[in-house]
Write an enzyme that holds these catalytic residues in place. Structure first.
Site, mmCIF file in Angstrom:
data_model
loop_
_atom_site.group_PDB
_atom_site.id
_atom_site.type_symbol
_atom_site.label_atom_id
_atom_site.label_comp_id
_atom_site.label_asym_id
_atom_site.label_seq_id
_atom_site.Cartn_x
_atom_site.Cartn_y
_atom_site.Cartn_z
ATOM 1 N N SER A 41 3.024 -1.810 10.350
ATOM 2 C CA SER A 41 4.587 -1.399 10.703
ATOM 3 C C SER A 41 5.101 -3.331 10.692
ATOM 4 C CB SER A 41 4.204 -1.438 11.933
ATOM 5 O OG SER A 41 4.182 -0.145 12.584
ATOM 6 N N HIS B 221 -9.913 1.036 4.347
ATOM 7 C CA HIS B 221 -8.108 1.591 5.122
ATOM 8 C C HIS B 221 -8.358 2.442 6.358
ATOM 9 C CE1 HIS B 221 -4.822 2.511 5.835
ATOM 10 N NE2 HIS B 221 -4.535 1.802 5.441
ATOM 11 N N GLY C 87 6.687 6.189 8.866
ATOM 12 C CA GLY C 87 7.839 5.565 9.783
ATOM 13 C C GLY C 87 7.796 5.416 11.113
ATOM 14 N N ASN D 216 1.117 -1.300 0.027
ATOM 15 C CA ASN D 216 0.149 -0.089 0.002
ATOM 16 C C ASN D 216 1.301 1.838 -0.152
ATOM 17 O OD1 ASN D 216 -2.111 1.469 0.782
ATOM 18 N ND2 ASN D 216 -2.503 1.255 2.631
ATOM 19 N N TRP D 217 0.917 2.308 -0.739
ATOM 20 C CA TRP D 217 2.018 2.826 -1.270
ATOM 21 C C TRP D 217 1.773 4.336 -0.876
ATOM 22 C CZ3 TRP D 217 4.373 2.053 -6.822
ATOM 23 C CH2 TRP D 217 5.394 1.185 -6.658
ATOM 24 N N LYS D 218 0.080 3.960 -0.784
ATOM 25 C CA LYS D 218 -1.057 5.634 -0.147
ATOM 26 C C LYS D 218 -0.020 6.671 -0.786
ATOM 27 C CE LYS D 218 0.355 3.018 4.813
ATOM 28 N NZ LYS D 218 -0.380 3.171 6.238
ATOM 29 N N GLY E 85 2.290 -0.794 4.154
ATOM 30 C CA GLY E 85 2.836 0.608 3.987
ATOM 31 C C GLY E 85 4.256 0.743 3.830
ATOM 32 N N GLU F 51 -6.261 -4.456 10.542
ATOM 33 C CA GLU F 51 -5.241 -3.404 10.411
ATOM 34 C C GLU F 51 -5.383 -2.833 11.781
ATOM 35 O OE1 GLU F 51 -2.381 -2.418 6.669
ATOM 36 O OE2 GLU F 51 -4.362 -1.000 6.842
HETATM 37 P P1 PGA Z 1 2.106 0.580 7.399
HETATM 38 O O1 PGA Z 1 1.238 1.121 6.777
HETATM 39 O O2 PGA Z 1 2.862 -0.607 7.309
HETATM 40 O O3 PGA Z 1 3.020 2.086 7.386
HETATM 41 O O4 PGA Z 1 1.816 0.443 9.392
HETATM 42 C C1 PGA Z 1 0.501 -0.648 7.116
HETATM 43 C C2 PGA Z 1 -0.733 0.372 6.488
HETATM 44 O O5 PGA Z 1 -1.768 1.066 6.361
HETATM 45 O O6 PGA Z 1 -1.555 -0.464 5.297
#
Ligand code: PGA
Length: 250
Positions: free
Chosen positions: A210, A93, A174, A7-9, A231, A165
């Site tokens: 994370s 999400h 981060g 998920n590159w957001k 992410g 999640e």
């Molecule tokens: P993250 O995000 O790995 O940066 O915690 C996961 C997500 O929101 O899908």
């Protein structure tokens, strides 16, 4: 087979997304062991589909509108994503729920819109820190599941994936407080059990929050965890390739 979803957001822009996928596509993976899904921003979406065509990667939308077309300024429908080559779409999400105010009802409509056009929705569910502290984790998940699954009849061709999640474990730029694999394993078992109320299908459940190349193994080595939604760690070439290779080697 484990799902490894990136998920590159809004972390990386058009040029960075194209650059990253061009590097990633040099790598080949055992698709019997891993299904690698890239969820880029909407601007980069079509180009990522073209660049990955004929490779081991599949592509998904980060968000969809619930109607196919119409007067919805700024929206892009599940149908439009499907038309240009999406296989999956993230729905509900936590950033959509808690930053953009999406309700369980919106999420239900989006899941249905995906199923109607042949996209596989990746339904994201998870409790907030406050829910957790108040002992309402199961209550929150129960509501999020019920709203989508009640009255939903999946045809043989239709599939759905759940991404657990915990909102408190999703990283912000981060930094994330991860939900440990033992805790996640317990919740996944609970979700699998809860789903039996609604379907006899075996719905895959992936974990997100994370996850990085050092921790991926601790999650996906567990039978209840069918993959990961990543992410931050998926937006950097070295960390993402090392994460995929670890998953593939299991
Ligand atoms: P993250 O995000 O790995 O940066 O915690 C996961 C997500 O929101 O899908």
């Amino acid at each position: 087979m484990k799902y490894i979803f990136a998920n590159w957001k809004m972390y990386i822009d058009y040029e960075e997304s194209v650059e990253l996928i061009n590097k990633l596509k040099q790598e080949t993976f055992d698709i019997e062991k891993v299904e690698i899904g890239i969820f880029p921003n909407t601007i980069a979406f079509s180009d990522i589909v073209k660049i990955t065509s004929g490779t081991d990667y599949v592509v998904g939308a980060q968000n969809v509108a619930w109607v196919p077309a119409g007067a919805y300024t700024g929206a892009v429908s599940a149908y439009m994503f499907k038309q240009v080559g999406a296989k999956y779409a993230l729905v509900g999400h936590s950033e959509r729920r808690y930053i953009f105010g999406e309700t369980n009802e919106d999420v239900r409509k989006k899941v249905k819109a995906c199923l109607d056009v042949g996209l596989i929705p990746v339904l994201c569910i998870g409790e907030t820190k406050e829910d957790l502290e108040l002992g309402k984790r199961e209550y929150r998940l129960k509501k999020q599941i019920m709203k989508v699954f009640e009255g939903l009849n999946l045809s043989d061709e239709q599939n759905i994936i759940i991404a657990y999640e915990p909102v408190w474990a999703v990283s912000r730029g981060g930094i994330g407080q991860s939900c440990g694999p033992i805790d996640a394993d317990d919740v996944h078992s609970w979700i699998k059990n809860e789903l039996r109320e609604y379907t006899d299908r075996n719905i895959p459940i992936i974990y997100g929050g994370s996850v990085n190349s050092d921790t991926v193994e601790t999650y996906i080595s567990r039978g209840t965890i069918d993959g990961v939604l990543v992410g931050n760690a998926s937006t950097k070439y070295e960390s993402f390739v090392s994460l995929i290779k670890t998953a593939e080697a299991l």
